[in-house]
Design an enzyme around this catalytic site. Structure first.
Site, mmCIF file in Angstrom:
data_model
loop_
_atom_site.group_PDB
_atom_site.id
_atom_site.type_symbol
_atom_site.label_atom_id
_atom_site.label_comp_id
_atom_site.label_asym_id
_atom_site.label_seq_id
_atom_site.Cartn_x
_atom_site.Cartn_y
_atom_site.Cartn_z
ATOM 1 N N HIS A 33 -3.933 2.360 0.521
ATOM 2 C CA HIS A 33 -3.035 1.379 1.409
ATOM 3 C C HIS A 33 -2.976 0.049 0.790
ATOM 4 O O HIS A 33 -2.003 -0.690 0.961
ATOM 5 C CB HIS A 33 -3.133 1.215 2.758
ATOM 6 C CG HIS A 33 -4.148 0.575 3.274
ATOM 7 N ND1 HIS A 33 -5.399 0.913 3.630
ATOM 8 C CD2 HIS A 33 -4.202 -0.765 3.575
ATOM 9 C CE1 HIS A 33 -6.275 -0.037 4.266
ATOM 10 N NE2 HIS A 33 -5.375 -1.020 4.104
ATOM 11 N N ASP A 51 -7.208 7.580 1.832
ATOM 12 C CA ASP A 51 -6.910 6.279 1.411
ATOM 13 C C ASP A 51 -7.912 5.663 0.501
ATOM 14 O O ASP A 51 -8.984 5.018 0.762
ATOM 15 C CB ASP A 51 -6.953 5.470 2.993
ATOM 16 C CG ASP A 51 -6.651 3.941 2.868
ATOM 17 O OD1 ASP A 51 -5.839 3.788 1.853
ATOM 18 O OD2 ASP A 51 -6.761 3.246 3.945
ATOM 19 N N SER A 62 -9.991 -4.475 3.981
ATOM 20 C CA SER A 62 -9.632 -3.318 3.568
ATOM 21 C C SER A 62 -10.064 -3.125 1.963
ATOM 22 O O SER A 62 -9.745 -4.014 1.305
ATOM 23 C CB SER A 62 -7.943 -2.904 3.505
ATOM 24 O OG SER A 62 -7.707 -2.629 4.861
ATOM 25 N N GLY A 63 -10.419 -1.958 1.635
ATOM 26 C CA GLY A 63 -10.699 -1.607 0.301
ATOM 27 C C GLY A 63 -12.174 -2.153 -0.068
ATOM 28 O O GLY A 63 -12.718 -1.657 -1.044
#
Ligand SMILES: *[C@@H]1O[C@H](CO)[C@@H](O)[C@H](O)[C@H]1NC(C)=O
Ligand SMILES: *[C@@H]1O[C@H](CO)[C@@H](O)[C@H](O)[C@H]1NC(C)=O
Ligand SMILES: *[C@@H]1O[C@H](CO)[C@@H](O)[C@H](O)[C@H]1NC(C)=O
Ligand SMILES: *[C@@H]1O[C@H](CO)[C@@H](O)[C@H](O)[C@H]1NC(C)=O
Ligand SMILES: *[C@@H]1O[C@H](CO)[C@@H](O)[C@H](O)[C@H]1NC(C)=O
Ligand SMILES: *[C@@H]1O[C@H](CO)[C@@H](O)[C@H](O)[C@H]1NC(C)=O
Length: 371
Positions: free
Chosen positions: A139, A189, A283-284
């Site tokens: 994402h 994801d 995120s990530g």
């Protein structure tokens, strides 16, 4: 209520959140000035970056290193081994503060940490898993284009340069083909980013995290010595320009699934109590666990509660072990393309090398056999 942890961020440069607290008493010596540094009393600089190798007399707050400071680094035996931190920590500048509720990381403490920026600033984290590949969340790369993304290795502070940062060029990225935005639970994801050039991963500041060896290691059995790190929102608990980290507990999938009304999959890991943990901009980034002294990448920060403070709603990480076959296939495919080119270019040289390698292999074999 649910959201992906990437979301646009307020321009980092304008934010100075939180406070710092003094650590335990220190020896009253100055090893900063002789190293070309400056002892300062400006808390905002101290929170940003200090030379953790040097001490200042107690009447000063911290050592601001000279721009050209080279650290008397310890040796790095067996040095490109994954999951190893090779910098020695000197905890003379402790700050308790808070990712949300986290602590200030030291430079080199999470050397596989990658920062993704676009024109609006920091938007996601990532993890270096080999000298040419980074894992992040799918994402994170939605609506992004390669030329508009900056990827930095060895990053510590988003504004203050320490001299160990390396801005690297992206060759290509591959989002998981089954990833679809806005599906409940955000499955698949995960994404891989390939660098144009391999980087030196034997440095103190740029190193790789290990991949889980197989999907057999049950994350629910680990539950200790697991950490997340990132430059995401701290919800006012700290200066997020400075890399934050947090020791998190792995939560049972069953109770997590209950909280999240059935959106949790086998390919997820739940961690944290929801009150502290990942937030927008994390995120990530990695969820790593220390397995016998090596940090293994178990999770990729994916999603959680928007407030980042909802007790009983753990944060959700993509379970890396579920995607090992995919990761291996993508890397192999790309490496094959390169190898084929290499073969066309240098089949003659390769033949000679093969003969040498063959010879070496034989001598190694006989050597081991004789032991
Ligand atoms: C630095 O700040 C501390 C606390 O505010 C103060 O006690 C000390 O005298 C200051 N040091 C110098 C050299 O100004
Ligand atoms: C990427 O980094 C370069 C060099 O620091 C900078 O000039 C450029 O504005 C950055 N681009 C983005 C999208 O952050
Ligand atoms: C991290 O937390 C776990 C339990 O959640 C604990 O066993 C471990 O000692 C902690 N590690 C550190 C370094 O605080
Ligand atoms: C979570 O709950 C849903 C609905 O009850 C179920 O379909 C799913 O398999 C559960 N997930 C896990 C990992 O058990
Ligand atoms: C990782 O775990 C080992 C023990 O297995 C311990 O000796 C080491 O200090 C830990 N490292 C970190 C950075 O927590
Ligand atoms: C774990 O690996 C086995 C064998 O490689 C595979 O059959 C199984 O589907 C995998 N499980 C998960 C959850 O990915």
């Amino acid at each position: 209520m649910r959201y992906s942890l990437t979301v646009c961020l307020i321009i980092l440069h304008l934010i100075t959140e939180g406070t710092s607290f003094p650590g335990p008493p220190l020896p009253d010596i100055d090893t900063c000035t002789p190293r070309g540094g400056t002892c300062v009393n400006d808390t905002s600089i101290c929170v940003g970056f200090t030379d953790t190798w040097a001490l200042c007399r107690n009447s000063w707050t911290c050592c601001k290193p000279a721009p050209s400071t080279t650290h008397p680094e310890p040796p790095q035996p067996d040095t490109d081994i994954c999951g190893k931190v090779t910098r020695i920590k000197i905890k003379h500048f402790l700050q308790t503060s808070r990712i949300v509720g986290g602590q200030f990381a030291e430079e080199g403490e999470w050397p596989w940490m990658v920062s993704l920026d676009d024109a609006d600033g920091h938007f996601c984290g990532g993890t270096l898993i080999s000298n040419q590949w980074i894992v992040t969340a799918a994402h994170c790369l939605e609506r992004k284009v390669i030329p508009e993304v900056n990827l930095t290795l060895g990053e510590h502070h988003k504004v203050v340069m320490t001299g160990n940062e390396e801005l690297v060029q992206i060759d290509t990225w591959i989002m998981h083909p089954d990833y679809i935005a806005n599906v409940p639970g955000i499955p698949y994801d995960i994404a891989l980013i390939r660098l144009v050039h391999p980087v030196d991963i034997s440095d103190h500041y740029i190193r790789t995290a290990c991949l889980p060896i197989s999907n057999l290691t049950n994350i629910d059995d680990i539950n200790s010595d697991c950490y997340i790190s990132g430059w995401g929102s701290t919800r006012g608990t700290a200066d997020r320009r400075h890399l934050q980290h947090l020791n998190v507990s792995i939560m049972s999938t069953a109770s997590c699934n209950k909280s999240w009304e059935g959106d949790i999959l086998d390919s997820h890991i739940c961690a944290g109590n929801g009150n502290t943990g990942s937030c927008q901009g994390d995120s990530g980034g990695p969820l790593v666990c220390n397995i016998s002294g090596q940090f293994v990448l178990y999770g990729v920060t994916s999603w959680g509660d928007r407030s980042c403070k909802a007790i009983g709603f753990p944060d959700i990480y993509t379970k890396v072990a579920s995607y090992l076959p995919w990761i291996e296939k993508v890397i192999e495919t790309h490496n094959d393309v390169e190898q084929n080119l290499g073969e066309i270019m240098g089949s003659f040289i390769r033949k000679i090398l093969d003969i040498i390698v063959d010879f070496l292999k034989k001598s190694v074999e006989s050597f081991t056999a004789n032991k």
